[in-house]
Design an enzyme around this catalytic site. Structure first.
Site, PDB file in Angstrom:
ATOM      1  N   ASP A  16      72.311  42.701  23.083  1.00  0.00           N
ATOM      2  CA  ASP A  16      71.287  42.837  24.127  1.00  0.00           C
ATOM      3  C   ASP A  16      71.830  43.606  25.331  1.00  0.00           C
ATOM      4  O   ASP A  16      73.013  43.494  25.660  1.00  0.00           O
ATOM      5  CB  ASP A  16      70.820  41.440  24.547  1.00  0.00           C
ATOM      6  CG  ASP A  16      69.477  41.480  25.263  1.00  0.00           C
ATOM      7  OD1 ASP A  16      68.831  42.553  25.276  1.00  0.00           O
ATOM      8  OD2 ASP A  16      69.072  40.445  25.807  1.00  0.00           O
ATOM      9  N   HIS A  33      70.926  52.786  23.556  1.00  0.00           N
ATOM     10  CA  HIS A  33      71.041  52.474  22.120  1.00  0.00           C
ATOM     11  C   HIS A  33      72.137  53.337  21.485  1.00  0.00           C
ATOM     12  O   HIS A  33      72.885  52.871  20.618  1.00  0.00           O
ATOM     13  CB  HIS A  33      69.706  52.711  21.402  1.00  0.00           C
ATOM     14  CG  HIS A  33      68.602  51.812  21.891  1.00  0.00           C
ATOM     15  ND1 HIS A  33      68.774  50.464  22.091  1.00  0.00           N
ATOM     16  CD2 HIS A  33      67.303  52.061  22.214  1.00  0.00           C
ATOM     17  CE1 HIS A  33      67.639  49.928  22.523  1.00  0.00           C
ATOM     18  NE2 HIS A  33      66.732  50.880  22.606  1.00  0.00           N
ATOM     19  N   LEU A 127      85.204  43.280   5.114  1.00  0.00           N
ATOM     20  CA  LEU A 127      84.176  42.721   6.009  1.00  0.00           C
ATOM     21  C   LEU A 127      82.802  42.988   5.411  1.00  0.00           C
ATOM     22  O   LEU A 127      82.549  44.085   4.910  1.00  0.00           O
ATOM     23  CB  LEU A 127      84.257  43.419   7.384  1.00  0.00           C
ATOM     24  CG  LEU A 127      83.178  43.046   8.394  1.00  0.00           C
ATOM     25  CD1 LEU A 127      83.450  41.661   8.992  1.00  0.00           C
ATOM     26  CD2 LEU A 127      83.111  44.068   9.541  1.00  0.00           C
TER      27      LEU A 127
HETATM   28  C1  FPP Z   1      68.550  45.346  22.500  1.00  0.00           C
HETATM   29  O1  FPP Z   1      68.716  45.914  23.775  1.00  0.00           O
HETATM   30  C2  FPP Z   1      68.928  46.311  21.455  1.00  0.00           C
HETATM   31  C3  FPP Z   1      68.118  46.749  20.447  1.00  0.00           C
HETATM   32  C4  FPP Z   1      66.731  46.285  20.263  1.00  0.00           C
HETATM   33  C5  FPP Z   1      68.560  47.764  19.471  1.00  0.00           C
HETATM   34  C6  FPP Z   1      69.960  47.583  19.016  1.00  0.00           C
HETATM   35  C7  FPP Z   1      70.366  48.746  18.213  1.00  0.00           C
HETATM   36  C8  FPP Z   1      71.575  49.350  18.309  1.00  0.00           C
HETATM   37  C9  FPP Z   1      72.665  48.915  19.189  1.00  0.00           C
HETATM   38  C10 FPP Z   1      71.854  50.483  17.401  1.00  0.00           C
HETATM   39  C11 FPP Z   1      72.674  49.902  16.312  1.00  0.00           C
HETATM   40  C12 FPP Z   1      72.690  50.758  15.158  1.00  0.00           C
HETATM   41  C13 FPP Z   1      73.035  50.307  13.934  1.00  0.00           C
HETATM   42  C14 FPP Z   1      73.154  51.270  12.815  1.00  0.00           C
HETATM   43  C15 FPP Z   1      73.309  48.874  13.668  1.00  0.00           C
HETATM   44  P1  FPP Z   1      67.425  46.095  24.690  1.00  0.00           P
HETATM   45  O2  FPP Z   1      66.832  47.415  24.391  1.00  0.00           O
HETATM   46  O3  FPP Z   1      66.503  44.931  24.488  1.00  0.00           O
HETATM   47  O4  FPP Z   1      68.044  46.064  26.115  1.00  0.00           O
HETATM   48  P2  FPP Z   1      67.376  45.495  27.449  1.00  0.00           P
HETATM   49  O5  FPP Z   1      67.204  44.020  27.253  1.00  0.00           O
HETATM   50  O6  FPP Z   1      68.381  45.829  28.502  1.00  0.00           O
HETATM   51  O7  FPP Z   1      66.082  46.210  27.623  1.00  0.00           O
END
Ligand code: FPP
Length: 252
Positions: A16, A33, A127
């Site tokens: 998050d 992201h 893993l």
């Molecule tokens: C939450 O942060 C994150 C996500 C919904 C997306 C997570 C995806 C990645 C890190 C890419 C990973 C890629 C692979 C291949 C596994 P948020 O957008 O909710 O952040 P916020 O709460 O600050 O708005």
């Protein structure tokens, strides 16, 4: 002789804070992201170095479809691109990539990329990296209820035989042990529909750091905190360090 440090066999992570990380830098949310993928790389390395056997990442929840279309589309592209780019290095590290969730709703390119990485990394033994994609616990449990009801209707299963084991076996996570440690970054203290059944006895850890800033040191700190927790599983006796959950031997 001192007891060896307890290492969680399975670490599950709610990644998050990507959006906030980008907003703090006056960038588009998507930039967060992209940086988040770097933190995934770092986490894989740190998990292998510490001897963690399973890592589950909450990469896209069933609720995430409610985000603006451009963010959803950009995430889909990022999944495809990351999967393509990372496959050789993941193979080299002995990582098996697999997924939980309902992949049917994903665009065909994403489904194909996922299938490809699952196939190409199938022999990885260092893993198991489990990507939770279009996943939520409630939909997983609802699906499990449907599976069991169908088996009852088909005369294969007596309702009296339904127990915790049969329910666990009807979940996406059937092949994997329950998480020992659940981490959610960014200081939020919620499970947000993530592995609710499986995390019944998991230790929870909520670092303040935003996901793109999650470093190997942060991972080590989470493991250090875990090592100092006393896991009692509803009992009173102190357990030996290790992975003493009843389901821990489900798979190796
Ligand atoms: C939450 O942060 C994150 C996500 C919904 C997306 C997570 C995806 C990645 C890190 C890419 C990973 C890629 C692979 C291949 C596994 P948020 O957008 O909710 O952040 P916020 O709460 O600050 O708005």
């Amino acid at each position: 002789m001192s007891e060896p440090k307890a290492i969680p066999r399975h670490v599950a992570i709610i990644m998050d804070g990507n959006g906030r990380w980008a907003e703090l830098r006056h960038k588009e949310r998507f930039y967060g992201h992209i940086q988040g993928v770097e933190a995934v790389r770092t986490t894989v390395k740190a998990a292998i170095r510490n001897g963690v056997r399973y890592v589950t990442l909450y990469a896209f929840s069933t609720e995430n479809w409610g985000r603006p279309a451009e963010e959803v589309n950009a995430l889909m592209e990022l999944f495809c691109r990351s999967v393509e780019n990372e496959t050789p290095e993941l193979k080299r590290q002995g990582v098996q990539v697999t997924m939980i969730g309902d992949r049917e709703r994903f665009p065909s390119e994403v489904r194909e990329s996922l299938q490809r990485i699952e196939r190409e990394t199938a022999t990885g033994e260092a893993l198991t990296l489990i990507l939770a994609l279009n996943y939520s616990s409630r939909s997983e449990l609802t699906r499990a209820a449907r599976i069991l009801a169908s088996r009852v209707a088909a005369g294969e299963l007596d309702p009296q035989q339904i127990d915790e084991k049969t329910v666990s076996e009807a979940l996406y996570t059937a092949p994997y042990p329950d998480p020992d440690l659940v981490i959610r970054t960014s200081g939020e203290m919620r499970l947000s529909n993530f592995l609710l059944w499986q995390s019944s006895y998991a230790e929870l850890y909520f670092p303040e750091v935003l996901w793109p800033d999650f470093t190997e040191e942060e991972f080590d700190r989470a493991l250090e905190a875990y090592a100092h927790r006393e896991r009692r599983f509803g009992q009173i006796r102190k357990k030996q360090p290790g992975h003493p959950t009843p389901q821990a031997e489900k798979t190796s």
